[in-house]
Design a protein around this motif. Structure first.
Motif, PDB file in Angstrom:
ATOM      1  N   THR A 208      31.033  38.943  54.892  1.00  0.00           N
ATOM      2  CA  THR A 208      30.696  39.369  53.524  1.00  0.00           C
ATOM      3  C   THR A 208      31.698  40.406  53.018  1.00  0.00           C
ATOM      4  N   ALA A 209      32.124  41.305  53.915  1.00  0.00           N
ATOM      5  CA  ALA A 209      33.126  42.296  53.526  1.00  0.00           C
ATOM      6  C   ALA A 209      34.449  41.629  53.165  1.00  0.00           C
ATOM      7  N   LEU A 210      34.787  40.560  53.942  1.00  0.00           N
ATOM      8  CA  LEU A 210      36.020  39.823  53.606  1.00  0.00           C
ATOM      9  C   LEU A 210      35.924  39.200  52.214  1.00  0.00           C
ATOM     10  N   VAL A 211      34.775  38.651  51.881  1.00  0.00           N
ATOM     11  CA  VAL A 211      34.593  38.092  50.529  1.00  0.00           C
ATOM     12  C   VAL A 211      34.737  39.197  49.482  1.00  0.00           C
ATOM     13  N   ALA A 212      34.124  40.357  49.756  1.00  0.00           N
ATOM     14  CA  ALA A 212      34.244  41.467  48.808  1.00  0.00           C
ATOM     15  C   ALA A 212      35.689  41.937  48.689  1.00  0.00           C
ATOM     16  N   TYR A 213      36.394  41.965  49.836  1.00  0.00           N
ATOM     17  CA  TYR A 213      37.813  42.359  49.796  1.00  0.00           C
ATOM     18  C   TYR A 213      38.627  41.385  48.951  1.00  0.00           C
ATOM     19  N   ARG A 214      38.334  40.083  49.165  1.00  0.00           N
ATOM     20  CA  ARG A 214      39.070  39.090  48.371  1.00  0.00           C
ATOM     21  C   ARG A 214      38.768  39.250  46.881  1.00  0.00           C
ATOM     22  N   LEU A 215      37.508  39.491  46.572  1.00  0.00           N
ATOM     23  CA  LEU A 215      37.169  39.700  45.154  1.00  0.00           C
ATOM     24  C   LEU A 215      37.856  40.950  44.617  1.00  0.00           C
ATOM     25  N   ARG A 216      37.876  41.991  45.445  1.00  0.00           N
ATOM     26  CA  ARG A 216      38.525  43.234  45.010  1.00  0.00           C
ATOM     27  C   ARG A 216      40.029  43.036  44.832  1.00  0.00           C
ATOM     28  N   ARG A 217      40.638  42.318  45.779  1.00  0.00           N
ATOM     29  CA  ARG A 217      42.072  42.062  45.661  1.00  0.00           C
ATOM     30  C   ARG A 217      42.394  41.183  44.461  1.00  0.00           C
ATOM     31  N   ASP A 218      41.617  40.113  44.294  1.00  0.00           N
ATOM     32  CA  ASP A 218      41.842  39.246  43.127  1.00  0.00           C
ATOM     33  C   ASP A 218      41.610  40.011  41.825  1.00  0.00           C
ATOM     34  N   GLY A 219      40.590  40.899  41.843  1.00  0.00           N
ATOM     35  CA  GLY A 219      40.346  41.711  40.646  1.00  0.00           C
ATOM     36  C   GLY A 219      41.504  42.638  40.349  1.00  0.00           C
ATOM     37  N   ASP A 220      42.050  43.246  41.429  1.00  0.00           N
ATOM     38  CA  ASP A 220      43.214  44.126  41.223  1.00  0.00           C
ATOM     39  C   ASP A 220      44.407  43.333  40.704  1.00  0.00           C
ATOM     40  N   GLN A 221      44.614  42.168  41.272  1.00  0.00           N
ATOM     41  CA  GLN A 221      45.724  41.342  40.804  1.00  0.00           C
ATOM     42  C   GLN A 221      45.515  40.904  39.355  1.00  0.00           C
ATOM     43  N   ALA A 222      44.278  40.542  39.045  1.00  0.00           N
ATOM     44  CA  ALA A 222      43.990  40.138  37.657  1.00  0.00           C
ATOM     45  C   ALA A 222      44.195  41.303  36.697  1.00  0.00           C
ATOM     46  N   ARG A 223      43.770  42.503  37.154  1.00  0.00           N
ATOM     47  CA  ARG A 223      43.987  43.674  36.293  1.00  0.00           C
ATOM     48  C   ARG A 223      45.472  43.968  36.125  1.00  0.00           C
ATOM     49  N   GLN A 224      46.226  43.818  37.216  1.00  0.00           N
ATOM     50  CA  GLN A 224      47.671  44.028  37.112  1.00  0.00           C
ATOM     51  C   GLN A 224      48.311  43.020  36.162  1.00  0.00           C
ATOM     52  N   VAL A 225      47.885  41.752  36.320  1.00  0.00           N
ATOM     53  CA  VAL A 225      48.404  40.722  35.405  1.00  0.00           C
ATOM     54  C   VAL A 225      48.013  41.042  33.971  1.00  0.00           C
ATOM     55  N   LEU A 226      46.753  41.477  33.803  1.00  0.00           N
ATOM     56  CA  LEU A 226      46.298  41.824  32.458  1.00  0.00           C
ATOM     57  C   LEU A 226      47.063  43.017  31.909  1.00  0.00           C
ATOM     58  N   GLN A 227      47.295  44.005  32.777  1.00  0.00           N
ATOM     59  CA  GLN A 227      48.065  45.170  32.334  1.00  0.00           C
ATOM     60  C   GLN A 227      49.491  44.775  31.954  1.00  0.00           C
ATOM     61  N   ILE A 228      50.082  43.888  32.766  1.00  0.00           N
ATOM     62  CA  ILE A 228      51.442  43.423  32.448  1.00  0.00           C
ATOM     63  C   ILE A 228      51.443  42.667  31.127  1.00  0.00           C
ATOM     64  N   ARG A 229      50.430  41.808  30.960  1.00  0.00           N
ATOM     65  CA  ARG A 229      50.354  41.059  29.703  1.00  0.00           C
ATOM     66  C   ARG A 229      50.125  41.993  28.518  1.00  0.00           C
ATOM     67  N   GLU A 230      49.251  42.987  28.732  1.00  0.00           N
ATOM     68  CA  GLU A 230      49.020  43.943  27.649  1.00  0.00           C
ATOM     69  C   GLU A 230      50.285  44.723  27.340  1.00  0.00           C
ATOM     70  N   ALA A 231      51.007  45.124  28.408  1.00  0.00           N
ATOM     71  CA  ALA A 231      52.266  45.844  28.176  1.00  0.00           C
ATOM     72  C   ALA A 231      53.271  44.959  27.454  1.00  0.00           C
ATOM     73  N   ASP A 232      53.338  43.677  27.883  1.00  0.00           N
ATOM     74  CA  ASP A 232      54.239  42.743  27.192  1.00  0.00           C
ATOM     75  C   ASP A 232      53.816  42.552  25.746  1.00  0.00           C
ATOM     76  N   SER A 233      52.500  42.437  25.548  1.00  0.00           N
ATOM     77  CA  SER A 233      52.011  42.255  24.174  1.00  0.00           C
ATOM     78  C   SER A 233      52.304  43.484  23.325  1.00  0.00           C
TER      79      SER A 233
END
Length: 764
Positions: A208-233
């Motif tokens: 269960t912790a591994l699933v939470a870690y994956r969700l946390r990592r994917d969330g961080d990556q999504a936020r980074q992508v979103l931040q990059i997109r926002e910065a680009d925008s």
């Protein structure tokens, strides 16, 4: 207190059910994460094994022994497949199923053929340890730098389980080989069941912790992508050439990009996001027609009130220095997920230069229309002048002859004088038309504008009411311009006369101002400024200003239209200002008008300064003389001739003029031969080349022009003096006449009064 095996098995069974349900829910909620589905299958197989262990307490059957052991091993194998799926590795499902079938076969054989507890336990322990080793290997390969604590904890747990399984195997084998009963195994089993139950719980927590870690990592990556997109925008919006502004529903500004700040003249420090109505407070907003825009007409307000996008609104914003910048605006609402208004997005493009270009295009179109009017009128003047001048010449000449035939006190003299006066007014009208259409010849020479202004003011002062103040302001050191003194004086007199009329008989002030402006001066017309800058010369500005009634915009737009006048019928021809425009443009100048109703009028004339007066091209001032208008003279009969009369050949396509000129010249004692046909005139010269003392010919005739006749006659008798008369004389005509050998060019309208003088001068 000894552990109850059945209780532990019941707890294990419930735990496996809960684990299966939990991982099934994770699989349904996060299908993109590999692992929970396999772990669900692992828990279900573990349930089958737990049931077998439960049944094994009462009886040893094929299911409770062989199937249960195989199910527990299969649960471990599927848990390993879940780890590989989570790590993104391939899943060897075929090999796993084959191995499990082989394991089941072996368990069945060990139960049915060779019923050996030790052998079954060794097979079970080796299978579980093998699966654990494979899982540890995959974890180490996926996380070699040991950055994921959950994976490292799982690896440790697997090693502990493998160690415990090895110990269990050795204990079971030892007991089985050294004991004849099952009592020792009954005592050992609850301990190991309890241990592996804790391990199962801990493993489920780690999964269960591994699933939470994956969700946390994917969330961080999504936020980074979103931040990059926002910065680009943001970078894209910030660097757009179009302005973008975001307004909150309370009319405060949320964001404005660089183009918007530059358009509004805001610096980074001048952007107050908390200010209400920042654009309204910035200055007056103007509608497309230049009038102040009401609040309800603003794009932002229209979006707030209707909730609908607003497109293609032209908006003007007042900026420093009294200027206005224009923008083409669009506005649309930006709503949140619930449909509520988050922002109003206002986008606009700076169209100030485009609008200026459009106004310039309109001005050029007006100039083109004015030029076409002038060209049309010039064409009309050229076509009409010939016949009209012939008529005027006949009227003036015959009136002159009639006056000569009457006694000095004859009553008919007054009527003849009125006829001559009316004909001369018609002649002046033709001259104004020719001046407007630029078909009047010009004697270009260096001119000091101040001298012409002084002469014009002296003439104007004589015809001006005493209560009008006439002022001359001529700056020192103003350079000369290339102009025709007479026509420049006519321009100034026309403007001065209009200024006097604008005062409407009331006391006022008329000012003539002359000054020299440097190149690129802001007051210069753009074309003239560019031309002066290229040549490195300044420009002379002549201003005629009055404080009279002024003009409305409608009147100002038509003042240069031919025959347009605001004066009463009979007081003006409507050609004064068109003549001014024609002369100014013919001299290479420009004219501007500033006026408003009740505030007076200022005419500004601009001429380039003559950079080198000593290098005026002789082609611009032709040596060929032409006769300017003269005052009418009353001639008496010719003096008595003491020698043989000189023979004059006169050619004109108008019979009336031939008859008139013959009578005029014969009264002066000349012998006149008149023709209306060019070929007959040329034949007469060819028949007697030395028989004529002068050829006087009209220019505009059907068939052959006067110049062609002159060339033909001079080809026969090069010494014969030739003069040409025309209703309109251009520089091109004078140049062609000079090249053809013509001695003099005279205005057709002045022919009756000046022909005798021309004849007397040329026959000497």
């Amino acid at each position: 207190m000894p552990l109850d095996l059945l209780t532990l098995l019941a707890v294990r069974l419930g735990v496996d059910g809960l684990i299966a349900a939990a991982f099934f829910a994770l699989m349904r909620r996060y299908p993109a994460i590999g692992g929970p589905g396999w772990w669900t299958l692992s828990a279900l197989l573990s349930i089958v094994g737990s049931i077998g262990l439960w049944l094994r307490v009462d009886a040893h059957t094929l299911f409770s022994i062989s199937v249960a052991n195989t199910a527990i091993c299969a649960g471990g194998a599927f848990a390993w497949l879940g780890v590989r799926s989570y790590l993104g590795l391939s899943r060897p499902l075929g090999w796993v199923v084959t191995g499990l079938m082989a394991l089941l076969t072996a368990n069945v054989w060990l139960f049915s053929v060779w019923d050996s507890v030790a052998a079954r336990q060794m097979l079970f322990s080796l299978t579980v340890i093998s699966v654990g080793v494979l899982a540890v290997r995959d974890v180490e390969r996926s996380d070699p730098q040991q950055r994921v604590p959950e994976l490292q904890a799982l690896k440790i747990l697997v090693w502990v389980e493998c160690t415990a399984m090895a110990v269990l195997g050795m204990v079971v084998v030892y007991v089985a080989l050294n004991s004849q009963g099952r009592a020792p195994l009954t005592l050992i089993a609850p301990v190991f069941v309890f241990f592996f139950l804790l391990a199962k719980l801990l493993r489920a927590v780690l999964f269960t912790a591994l699933v939470a870690y994956r969700l946390r990592r994917d969330g961080d990556q999504a936020r980074q992508v979103l931040q990059i997109r926002e910065a680009d925008s943001r970078a894209l919006v910030e660097n757009l050439s179009a302005g973008v502004m975001l307004f909150r529903p309370d009319r405060t500004l949320s964001h404005a990009n660089g183009a918007a700040r530059r358009f509004l003249g805001w610096g980074e420090g001048g952007l107050n996001l908390a200010a209400r109505d920042p654009m309204v407070s910035h200055g007056t907003l103007l509608a497309e027609d230049g009038q102040p825009m009401h609040r309800q007409e603003l794009p932002f307000e229209r979006v707030l009130s209707t909730g609908q996008p607003v497109r293609d609104v032209v908006l003007g914003v007042s900026v420093g220095g009294g200027g206005v910048r224009w923008a083409l605006c669009n506005a649309h609402p930006e709503n949140d997920a619930q449909g509520g208004l988050r922002h109003v997005v206002l986008t606009f493009v700076d169209i100030s230069s485009l609008r200026a270009a459009r106004h310039q295009q309109e001005a050029l179109q007006n100039q083109l229309a004015q030029s076409q009017k002038m060209k049309a009128l010039g064409t009309l003047a050229g076509g009409v002048a010939h016949d009209f001048n012939n008529i005027l010449a006949a009227i003036l000449g015959n009136a002159d002859l009639a006056r000569q035939d009457l006694a000095l006190n004859a009553p008919a003299r007054e009527s003849l004088q009125e006829i001559s006066t009316a004909a001369r007014r018609g002649r002046e009208l033709v001259r104004q038309i020719l001046a407007f259409s630029r078909q009047q010849p010009m004697a270009l020479q260096p001119v000091q504008v101040a001298d012409v202004v002084a002469e014009s003011c002296s003439l104007l002062r004589a015809a001006m009411a005493p209560q009008v103040e006439l002022v001359q302001c001529c700056a020192q050191g103003v350079g000369p311009i290339l102009a025709d003194t007479t026509q420049l004086g006519q321009v100034l007199l026309n403007l001065g006369t209009n200024a006097v009329y604008a005062l409407q008989g009331q006391p006022g002030r008329i000012e003539f101002r002359v000054e020299e402006l440097p190149p690129r001066h802001q007051a210069l017309p753009a074309e003239l400024a560019s031309r002066c800058a290229e040549r490195g010369i300044g420009a002379v500005r002549i201003q005629v200003q009055d404080n009279g009634s002024g003009m409305s915009e409608e009147t100002r737009s038509r003042i240069f239209d031919p025959f347009f006048t605001t004066k009463p019928v009979g007081s003006g021809t409507g050609l004064g200002l068109p003549v001014v425009l024609g002369i100014v443009q013919a001299l290479g100048g420009f004219i501007e008008v500033q006026t408003a109703a009740g505030e007076g009028t200022t005419f500004s004339l601009f001429f380039p300064v003559l950079d080198n007066p000593s290098t005026v091209c002789s082609a611009e001032v032709l040596d060929l003389p032409f006769r300017t208008p003269a005052q009418p003279e009353i001639h008496t009969m010719a003096d008595t001739q003491t020698t043989a009369p000189q023979h004059i050949l006169y050619l004109d396509d108008d019979d009336a003029l031939v008859f008139l000129v013959r009578r005029l010249l014969e009264r002066r004692g000349y012998r006149v031969t008149g023709f209306t046909d060019q070929a007959q005139a040329i034949a007469a010269v060819r028949a007697d080349p030395e028989g004529f003392d002068l050829l006087l010919t009209d220019y505009n005739m059907p068939g052959m022009s006067g110049l062609e006749v002159a060339r033909a006659v001079l080809g026969i008798c090069p010494t014969l003096p030739v003069a040409v008369a025309s209703g309109y004389i251009t520089d091109e005509l004078q140049a062609q006449a000079l090249a053809a050998g013509v001695r003099e060019v005279v205005f057709k309208t002045d022919a009756v009064e000046t022909f005798c003088q021309v004849v007397a001068r040329l026959v000497k």
